[in-house]
Design an enzyme around this catalytic site. Structure first.
Site, PDB file in Angstrom:
ATOM      1  N   TYR A   1      -2.388  -1.968  10.519  1.00 59.81           N
ATOM      2  CA  TYR A   1      -2.532  -2.705   9.264  1.00 59.81           C
ATOM      3  C   TYR A   1      -1.446  -2.287   8.271  1.00 59.81           C
ATOM      4  O   TYR A   1      -0.762  -3.133   7.689  1.00 59.81           O
ATOM      5  CB  TYR A   1      -3.918  -2.476   8.644  1.00 59.81           C
ATOM      6  CG  TYR A   1      -3.880  -2.559   7.147  1.00 59.81           C
ATOM      7  CD1 TYR A   1      -3.651  -3.773   6.505  1.00 59.81           C
ATOM      8  CD2 TYR A   1      -3.992  -1.409   6.354  1.00 59.81           C
ATOM      9  CE1 TYR A   1      -3.554  -3.834   5.125  1.00 59.81           C
ATOM     10  CE2 TYR A   1      -3.901  -1.475   4.980  1.00 59.81           C
ATOM     11  CZ  TYR A   1      -3.680  -2.684   4.369  1.00 59.81           C
ATOM     12  OH  TYR A   1      -3.565  -2.755   3.016  1.00 59.81           O
ATOM     13  N   HIS A   2      -1.310  -0.984   8.054  1.00 65.00           N
ATOM     14  CA  HIS A   2      -0.298  -0.525   7.096  1.00 65.00           C
ATOM     15  C   HIS A   2       1.104  -0.951   7.544  1.00 65.00           C
ATOM     16  O   HIS A   2       1.972  -1.240   6.720  1.00 65.00           O
ATOM     17  CB  HIS A   2      -0.350   0.999   6.937  1.00 65.00           C
ATOM     18  CG  HIS A   2      -1.565   1.499   6.221  1.00 65.00           C
ATOM     19  ND1 HIS A   2      -2.712   1.873   6.875  1.00 65.00           N
ATOM     20  CD2 HIS A   2      -1.832   1.674   4.899  1.00 65.00           C
ATOM     21  CE1 HIS A   2      -3.625   2.272   5.980  1.00 65.00           C
ATOM     22  NE2 HIS A   2      -3.118   2.160   4.778  1.00 65.00           N
TER      23      HIS A   2
ATOM     24  N   LYS B   1       2.126  -4.283   6.466  1.00 66.03           N
ATOM     25  CA  LYS B   1       2.532  -4.310   5.054  1.00 66.03           C
ATOM     26  C   LYS B   1       4.006  -3.922   4.915  1.00 66.03           C
ATOM     27  O   LYS B   1       4.675  -4.336   3.964  1.00 66.03           O
ATOM     28  CB  LYS B   1       1.666  -3.363   4.232  1.00 66.03           C
ATOM     29  CG  LYS B   1       0.228  -3.800   4.105  1.00 66.03           C
ATOM     30  CD  LYS B   1       0.073  -4.856   3.018  1.00 66.03           C
ATOM     31  CE  LYS B   1      -1.377  -5.053   2.658  1.00 66.03           C
ATOM     32  NZ  LYS B   1      -1.559  -6.076   1.620  1.00 66.03           N
TER      33      LYS B   1
ATOM     34  N   THR C   1       0.834  -1.198   0.000  1.00 62.14           N
ATOM     35  CA  THR C   1       0.000   0.000   0.000  1.00 62.14           C
ATOM     36  C   THR C   1       0.871   1.251   0.000  1.00 62.14           C
ATOM     37  O   THR C   1       1.941   1.276   0.621  1.00 62.14           O
ATOM     38  CB  THR C   1      -0.975   0.037   1.212  1.00 62.14           C
ATOM     39  OG1 THR C   1      -1.213   1.406   1.581  1.00 62.14           O
ATOM     40  CG2 THR C   1      -0.399  -0.679   2.413  1.00 62.14           C
TER      41      THR C   1
ATOM     42  N   SER D   1      -1.160   3.171  10.305  1.00 63.56           N
ATOM     43  CA  SER D   1      -2.015   2.270  11.094  1.00 63.56           C
ATOM     44  C   SER D   1      -1.249   0.974  11.304  1.00 63.56           C
ATOM     45  O   SER D   1      -0.234   0.729  10.646  1.00 63.56           O
ATOM     46  CB  SER D   1      -3.328   1.961  10.364  1.00 63.56           C
ATOM     47  OG  SER D   1      -3.133   0.958   9.379  1.00 63.56           O
TER      48      SER D   1
END
Lengths: 383, 383
Positions: free
Chosen positions: B182-183, B186, B145, B180
């Site tokens: 989540y990020h 990644k 991302t 975040s």
């Protein structure tokens, strides 16, 4: 009185750290799930000496010092357990030694790789959440490794680097690319801690430690029952401890590849000092402080040569053997790494003198009958 | 014939990708564990339309196109399951959509954070091991991302940066610091993939995707049963899809904070193109190819303004409301990000024209009765 929670308190660094802080007036809460102790047995890599378990160690320490170390056996990846510890004791500082710390272990198979990832990242995540839920002022000291930086072609700075790019500037984490999955999980836990430091304003010290050698600390020298583990095998043993044991066993020192790989190393006594200095001088809230933790840089060949020379003086005919490198790493590389932060905090380095090597050789000699030569070469291959 | 394994095939991007490749002659093997489908129900964030399950979707697609999509329901973090799929089908390419892809979800509590970490990293690890054990030539396409880069004060390059420091140079992953957990996972999966690319010589494409908008692809336009999910809620909905639904519902467009946050976005049609171009043009062995995947940069205010204008033309009185930012992010920042790799591979961008917004508004209008206004603001807070 200061309260220190040590997670991974049964390990090579964990137990000496418990005694070090206890002696200096801290209330020490020691937590371990015996993962490494058990893994050493399961993989037939038992250390040179067999220390008592953590509860027994704490009892021996209390008998000797009059100081109590509180012990809880449990798993840091078990969040309700960990949170209950934080809520019960409200530590001012937590030292996170509870990661799976062994590079070859992380490279053996998928299950051990997955265990390493889950254990190391969920333990770190749980600590962050437990700190937030119980006491956001608690200082998290997390062990990183110099191995996270790898061997870049530029000077290694202390955690951070200012980058000028197309006429604009910003400051970033120093770029990291490690040599094993274990080392990679240490990059990943830094990514995670840095996110929560920015987002929640917690305070974290990340100690980028080099390979540690040594066995004695002031607290254990006189009573060998208080000594830490001394792994000397291919999986759990760090390089200098392995060389010393090989020298005593009349086994050639197993140098991986050319042996020109350079690493920053330190004496276990200095690890104690560094953790203590970090705990006594916490960063401010919202700061991720990164300190490079080593005292000298040597190539693997230089370490082998030193052991050969000192071993020779003690009457050992030490041979050095270059074996095909089981790891994927550069064997000739630029290496310049700074380490000023801990010196500024007051670290007095204990350097790798001939006397230090001699003491280690004599330690291995004392327990020579326990050496299992089969453990020196097991054949864990990175490829 | 080319074989493509799609992990996370039931998701917003997964299902359209299945059809896109199937139509173009690939044998598609579709795997999902219904995590997102179930989580949307559990969190009361069901999407605007309820697509049939993956087995039913594949059946509908076969009726319509005459082409078979092979479906297996299972969990990518279950290694024996995943390995059996790789061994049975020996895919040439695997597209990894099976990460938990939702930033607010990862910030809700410890358990959801831990799930995100475990799911995203163990799924990636398992894919790497399954590729190594079954077919080391298999090309892994992993979705990253643009959020990994954050909003640095320097130009964002395509994955890599050459750093000159004290007169010496080296090339590194472009520094990443995400907004975040989540990020952040990644970033962590890239750390992991980069390690295994260097160590095992696998081939990986990391697509640094911006927020995706849109609903129709050529394969689904005529039969709405083949449409993908259209989440519009605070947790699962991406920004433009949420704005469009809010406009139709007469709910103010919820802009977080000042709204000057800039992001690179793209149409779901272009995601399909990008994945296809990446699959058709694999990197060489031992290469981690990183491509920035977006087509235009807008601020959140600009997106809201566009929806307001086009909504106005359709008779909607669209209001914009700046709400306190639930996220911890810069609201005024430099943003310049390059994206040339996919253009060079042949990407023809579909830009965010008024017609595209109008089509989306009309889609939301058609399913207006399904809109639950309570879902627009739930109050997930980063702090």
């Amino acid at each position: 009185m200061n309260k220190l929670l040590i997670l991974g308190a049964d390990g090579y660094l964990g137990w000496p750290t418990c005694m070090y802080f206890s002696k200096r007036g801290y209330t020490v809460i020691a937590v371990d799930n015996y993962f490494t102790r058990n893994a050493m047995v399961e993989l037939n890599c038992e250390p040179l000496i067999h220390p008592p378990n953590l509860i027994q160690r704490a009892r021996l320490w209390e008998e000797k010092s009059g100081k109590k170390i509180i012990v809880h056996i449990g798993d840091v990846t078990d969040y309700p357990f960990l949170l209950s510890i934080f809520k019960e004791y409200k530590p001012d500082t937590v030292v996170h030694y509870a990661e799976q710390p062994c590079a070859p272990y992380s490279m053996m198979d998928r299950d051990k790789a997955a265990f390493t990832v889950k254990n190391n990242l969920i333990s770190t995540l749980n600590i962050v959440y437990a700190v937030k839920e119980s006491n956001p002022d608690c200082h998290i000291i997390k062990l990183g490794t110099m191995g996270e930086y790898g061997t870049p072609n530029i000077d290694i700075e202390e955690g951070w680097i200012e980058i000028e790019h197309k006429g604009r500037k910003d400051k970033f984490l120093f770029p990291r690319q490690a040599g094993s999955l274990y080392h990679t999980t240490k990059i990943q836990d830094t990514d995670m801690l840095w996110f929560y430091v920015r987002t929640w304003g917690i305070k974290v010290t990340d100690l980028m430690q080099g390979p540690v050698y040594g066995i004695y600390t002031d607290e254990s020298r006189e009573d060998h029952r208080l000594l830490t583990f001394f792994p000397y095998d291919e999986i759990f043993g760090t390089v200098l401890n392995r060389f010393v044991t090989q020298a005593v066993a009349g086994y050639p020192l197993t140098v991986y590849g050319k042996g020109n790989q350079q690493r920053g190393i330190l004496n276990i006594i200095d690890t104690m000092q560094c953790i203590y200095l970090a705990a006594e001088n916490p960063p401010r809230k919202g700061e991720l402080r990164i300190l490079n933790q080593f005292t000298e840089i040597f190539s693997i060949n230089q370490l082998a040569e030193k052991v050969k020379i000192v071993g020779g003086k003690l009457g050992y005919n030490v041979k050095i053997e270059h074996i095909p490198n089981p790891r994927v790493e550069k064997e000739d590389h630029y290496y310049k790494a700074s380490y000023s932060g801990l010196l500024k905090l007051g670290l007095t380095p204990h350097l790798l003198t001939d006397e230090v090597i001699e003491e280690l050789l004599k330690f291995a000699e004392r327990y020579k009958d326990n050496i299992d030569r089969e453990k020196f070469y097991i054949g864990i291959n990175w490829r």
